[in-house]
Write an enzyme that holds these catalytic residues in place. Sequence first.
Site, mmCIF file in Angstrom:
data_model
loop_
_atom_site.group_PDB
_atom_site.id
_atom_site.type_symbol
_atom_site.label_atom_id
_atom_site.label_comp_id
_atom_site.label_asym_id
_atom_site.label_seq_id
_atom_site.Cartn_x
_atom_site.Cartn_y
_atom_site.Cartn_z
ATOM 1 N N ASN A 116 2.430 2.916 1.047
ATOM 2 C CA ASN A 116 3.196 1.611 1.984
ATOM 3 C C ASN A 116 3.912 0.825 1.355
ATOM 4 O OD1 ASN A 116 1.150 0.134 1.388
ATOM 5 N ND2 ASN A 116 -0.206 0.680 2.900
ATOM 6 N N ASP B 284 -3.287 7.251 6.966
ATOM 7 C CA ASP B 284 -3.824 8.515 6.517
ATOM 8 C C ASP B 284 -3.364 9.450 7.654
ATOM 9 O OD1 ASP B 284 -5.148 6.841 4.642
ATOM 10 O OD2 ASP B 284 -6.787 6.686 5.849
HETATM 11 O O1 RIB Z 1 -7.426 4.049 5.535
HETATM 12 C C1 RIB Z 1 -8.304 3.726 6.464
HETATM 13 C C2 RIB Z 1 -9.511 4.065 5.461
HETATM 14 O O2 RIB Z 1 -9.903 3.059 4.462
HETATM 15 C C3 RIB Z 1 -10.853 3.644 6.310
HETATM 16 O O3 RIB Z 1 -11.489 4.480 6.929
HETATM 17 C C4 RIB Z 1 -11.687 3.139 5.187
HETATM 18 O O4 RIB Z 1 -12.922 3.782 4.762
HETATM 19 C C5 RIB Z 1 -11.190 3.015 3.789
HETATM 20 O O5 RIB Z 1 -11.127 4.055 3.301
#
Ligand code: RIB
Length: 316
Positions: A199, A263
């Site tokens: 990002n 994610d």
């Molecule tokens: O990207 C989000 C994640 O970042 C969360 O779920 C938290 O656990 C951290 O790892």
Amino acid sequence: MMFGLLQAEPVSDTKKGEKAVKILNFGSLNQDYVYRVPHIVVEGETISSFSLDVRPGGKGLNQSVALRKAGAEVYHAGMIGEDGLGLKKLCSDLGINTDFIMTGSVRTGNALIQVDDSGKNSIVLYPGANSEITERMADHVLSHFGPEDLIILQNEVSNIAYIIERAYEKGMKVVLNPSPYNAIIEQCSLDHVSLLILNEVEGEQITGMHTPEEMIEKILGRYPDLEVVLTLGEQGAWYAKCESRVYQPAIKTTAKDTTGAGDTFTGYFVYNYMGKGLDCRESLKISSAAAAIAVGKEGAAPSIPFYEDVIKFLKE
Ligand code: RIB
């Protein structure tokens, strides 16, 4: 601990006759302690939260869930403590291979997450079992994979520089999401990475540059063989390779919780582009839609949509 928000539902499987790419995700598994707050707490301030929810998370687990919900054959490798068995079950209920999720003696990693009224977040990590990944464990896991397989890593488990080297030596395609950025990323050989997904915050940390164009130029100037995806939240995302650039605007939606949206994008992009072989434009579009759905829901892993819902959303 209840992780009831994720239920096994059908995912789009590879068509008959097509050979599925095995995707190994060597990544974190966290318990997320999510505090809803009026604003992100500032230095020296004490505030009360509106609510606390304990949810499954971890960049690793979230990306495995996104990969799987997109339709991929996923193998998650990682470490939990005895208190994290619910995370492993969640993965196996979704059809993620959990043979390489080991249980160690320390507690499962966790994240203290503040989410404000606009859905923005701030995260403090406690690595716990995620920092127990040893070179030996990495060798054992990698011995089950070969040149036709793909590996994805984030920066929430120990020994990622070592894992990148061993995976590269085996001829595996390596995807790195250098998140969160810290000195460990500097030890990773990006020459041995095929696709870097980051990002704008990580882009600035890695390159010292301030605009997306400058960040991409600097990364490709140094690693000309790399493919780069730079995500910019509400400003969309760029794909870059050599001279080619593809831009995808963000799909506008009302944000409830942005945690895990990156994610979701990463898992969807990696499977569609590298697993299914769609072109980068189409892959960016599908991934942006998946991320848009995720920001409209609470939680990290629980907010990740199934492929069918993403396609429906795009048609609407
Ligand atoms: O990207 C989000 C994640 O970042 C969360 O779920 C938290 O656990 C951290 O790892």
